[in-house]
Scaffold this motif. Structure first.
Motif, PDB file in Angstrom:
ATOM      1  N   ILE A 115       1.232  -1.540  -0.037  1.00 27.84           N
ATOM      2  CA  ILE A 115      -0.310   0.074   0.352  1.00 27.84           C
ATOM      3  C   ILE A 115       0.517   1.227   0.046  1.00 27.84           C
ATOM      4  N   TYR A 116       0.541   1.911  -0.210  1.00 29.01           N
ATOM      5  CA  TYR A 116       0.979   3.898  -0.187  1.00 29.01           C
ATOM      6  C   TYR A 116       1.649   4.310   0.837  1.00 29.01           C
ATOM      7  N   PRO A 164      -1.656   8.926  -5.255  1.00 29.42           N
ATOM      8  CA  PRO A 164      -2.916   7.193  -4.167  1.00 29.42           C
ATOM      9  C   PRO A 164      -3.525   7.905  -2.888  1.00 29.42           C
ATOM     10  N   VAL A 165      -2.690   9.532  -2.629  1.00 32.05           N
ATOM     11  CA  VAL A 165      -4.198   9.469  -1.605  1.00 32.05           C
ATOM     12  C   VAL A 165      -5.595   9.957  -1.804  1.00 32.05           C
ATOM     13  N   VAL A 196      -0.826  10.973   6.044  1.00 32.23           N
ATOM     14  CA  VAL A 196      -0.540  10.124   5.774  1.00 32.23           C
ATOM     15  C   VAL A 196       1.182  10.230   6.443  1.00 32.23           C
ATOM     16  N   ILE A 197       1.038   8.470   7.525  1.00 33.96           N
ATOM     17  CA  ILE A 197       2.412   7.945   7.045  1.00 33.96           C
ATOM     18  C   ILE A 197       2.318   7.157   6.255  1.00 33.96           C
ATOM     19  N   GLU A 198       3.783   7.108   4.909  1.00 39.61           N
ATOM     20  CA  GLU A 198       3.519   6.698   3.883  1.00 39.61           C
ATOM     21  C   GLU A 198       4.671   5.145   4.474  1.00 39.61           C
ATOM     22  N   SER A 199       3.763   4.351   3.290  1.00 42.03           N
ATOM     23  CA  SER A 199       5.161   3.237   3.515  1.00 42.03           C
ATOM     24  C   SER A 199       6.448   3.065   3.572  1.00 42.03           C
TER      25      SER A 199
END
Lengths: 198, 424
Positions: free
Chosen positions: A10-11, A150-151, A168-171
């Motif tokens: 996932i993003y 992606p958001v 958002v915490i990015e992967s």
């Protein structure tokens, strides 16, 4: 397709908040937890949150502008000197490359290389190149234009332009771990926590 | 948030502890005594056979005097400017700047040695032989305030320059009038909190700012530009303002560092205020470069004899290198340092830059005057120059700092100050 395999599934993970204070506290908490690759989305700019999220000290735009300004100054000054037939190596170079060289004009009996007269143009080109590199550098550093992000796959994200605040915490973050990050975000008492698909 | 800590009134907005200024004042007084004693000794030892030439002596005195006067005036101009512009960034220093404005009378006295002994040395248009100079005669109507080329012209009349003295009095009267007017309105506002008074203060600031700009122009023409009476530049007044503003901003930085460590201003002066001062220092450095180049470019293009001679003096052996150094250290060095945002947030670094600019400012003032009077003799930098500079500066700083304790240091009724205090 090998590249697709290495990509995390996932993003990132997104949390939704009701007001800027909650978002600010969440960003602070995530930062102190050690998360670095995160982003915040708000209906209007909130300076305190921007300062937390974006590290202005390390922005490269100012360096790009400085380099652009120096280039403009050098170009402006050298071009005028060249046009007045100055700088022998430069003349030879343009002569062999393009078949052109500068030609000195007698203006009011002044010497060909009248550097004071070159200063206004040099200054203007410094400003012009600096301004251009500021705009272009800003676009490049921000990764603009960016037609897909992606958001927007999250349904409730539309409200980021209306009345909700998102983080958002990015992967891509080294500390990211789908379950752990999710649990951490749920601990911040958000409205909703969603996985963001690519 | 405890209320005791943040509520400032006119009763507790004084410098605490009040005797903290004793040490810097003592150092200033020592500098003043040494400098002024040496200057006074120089008065009797100057001359062609003495320790210091008469021209060198009075140039040193004039530069030292104008330099510190410019700082005092510049500080008060920042006060009037921020009165007009509003905003949080400048208001916490208002009381200090008003004190500087009121202290200008010191310079009215300190300028007297020039009026008494230095006129013919510094200002060639007051010499008897100027009566034979057509170009100067055209200007005497303004400079001397009287014209009489027809009569017998006895020597005393040739050197009789009432215009200079009258303007000297008018300049100081106007400066002190506005300094006292705005200070008293500010004081009244502190006591009553009446916003109408603040409005009135703003209006007086508008008039005062305009007056200061005009007076600085005329004073610059009188005291600096007329050292070469043939030459003229309509940019001289604006340049004078830049010098005053730049030295005042740079002088403020160490002062702000001192005050930000002590009550009551420790609650108000923040890192961002140093950043603001740094930004203005950068802006004025650029304006300095802009004016310097413009003036040079216009005169260079025009190529008129009475104008280019000014630059011709500064292009001779010795002065040429000095000129390049002044341009390099006044513009390129501070410009490249102040361009970096993170440095402006660090008070210590900003103070070092400010002190550097303050030193270079002196050399720029010297560059404006000295080549006019002995340009054909090549570069002259007599070590005596240090004494009037240190003496006058020390005396003024001693007096100025002495005015600070016991006075209200924060404009407590200003809405933005209240806001800033409430924010903590």
């Amino acid at each position: 397709m090998a590249n697709q395999q290495e990509k995390p599934p996932i993003y990132g993970v997104m949390a939704e908040f009701l007001n800027p204070q909650e978002l600010y506290d969440a960003v602070k908490a995530a930062k102190s937890e050690g998360y670095d690759k995160l982003d915040a989305f708000m209906p209007y700019p909130v300076e305190e949150i921007s300062h937390e999220v974006v590290n202005h000290e390390h922005s490269v735009v100012s360096k790009i502008v400085f380099a652009g300004g120096l280039t403009g100054a050098a170009f402006g000054f050298l071009f005028q000197s060249w046009a007045m037939g100055y700088f022998e190596p430069l003349q030879n170079l343009t002569n062999t490359l393009f078949g052109y060289h500068g030609y000195g004009f007698n203006i009011g009996g002044r010497p060909y290389f009248s550097w004071p007269a070159f200063i206004p143009v040099t200054f203007e080109l410094t400003v012009l190149f600096g301004a251009f590199s500021a705009v272009i550098g800003m676009f490049v550093v921000n990764g603009l234009p960016q037609p897909y992000h992606p958001v927007f796959n999250v349904d409730s994200f539309d409200r980021a332009a209306d009345d909700r605040f998102f983080m958002v915490i990015e992967s891509a973050d080294p500390k990211f771990d789908q379950e752990g990050t999710r649990t951490f975000l749920e601990g911040l008492s958000p409205q909703e926590v969603t996985d963001v698909d690519w | 948030m405890s209320d005791e800590q943040t509520s400032l009134t006119i009763d507790n907005a004084q410098l605490q502890p009040a005797d903290d200024l004793a040490k810097p004042r003592q150092m200033a007084l020592i500098a003043a005594v040494i400098g002024l004693l040496a200057t006074a000794a120089g008065w009797f030892m100057k001359g062609p056979d003495g320790l210091v030439g008469e021209t060198e002596y009075f140039i040193a005195y004039l530069i030292g005097w104008i330099y510190w006067l410019g700082i005092a005036l510049g500080l008060f101009m920042i006060c009037m400017m921020t009165n007009l512009s509003g905003g949080r960034w400048g208001i916490q220093m208002h009381k200090v700047q008003q004190t500087a404005g009121r202290s200008v009378w010191v310079f009215a006295l300190l300028g007297l040695p020039i009026l008494v002994g230095g006129m013919q040395v510094l200002f060639p248009w007051t010499r008897p032989e100027a009566m034979n100079d057509l170009l100067i005669l055209e200007k005497t109507g303004y400079l001397k305030l009287w014209m009489d080329f027809e009569g017998p012209n006895p020597e005393w009349m040739a050197t009789f320059v009432p215009g200079f003295y009258i303007r000297y009095v008018i300049y100081f009267a106007l400066w002190l009038f506005f300094a006292h007017k705005i200070t008293s309105l500010s004081k009244k506002f502190d006591e009553t909190g009446d916003l109408m008074v603040r409005d009135k203060m703003q209006k007086w600031s508008a008039g005062g700012f305009l007056t200061f700009v005009m007076v600085a122009t005329f004073a610059g023409i009188d005291w600096l530009m007329s050292t070469d009476p043939h030459w003229f530049s309509s940019l001289y007044g604006p340049q004078m303002l830049v010098w005053q503003g730049l030295t005042a901003l740079c002088f403020s930085v160490p002062l702000m560092i001192f005050l930000s460590n002590r009550k009551p201003l420790d609650q108000l002066i923040r890192k961002t205020h140093f950043h603001d001062y740094g930004k203005l220092m950068l802006a004025l450095t650029m304006v300095w470069g802009y004016f310097t180049v413009s003036q040079f470019l216009i005169i260079w293009s025009g190529n008129l004899p009475e104008e280019v001679i000014w630059y011709a003096y500064r292009n001779t052996e010795g002065w040429k290198q000095y000129t390049v150094a002044v341009v390099f250290f006044s513009f390129f060095v501070p410009f490249l340092i102040l361009l970096q945002q993170r440095l402006k947030f660090k008070p210590k670094i900003l103070m070092n830059v400010a002190l550097f600019i303050l030193v270079v400012r002196w050399f720029d003032y010297y560059w404006q005057v000295a080549p006019n009077l002995f340009g054909d003799r090549g570069l002259t930098l007599h070590p005596f120059n240090i004494f009037p500079f240190v003496g006058i500066g020390g005396l003024w700083i001693w007096y100025f700092l002495g005015q600070l304790p016991g006075r209200v240091l924060v404009p407590v009724e200003e809405p933005v100050i209240k806001e800033a205090l409430a924010d903590g």
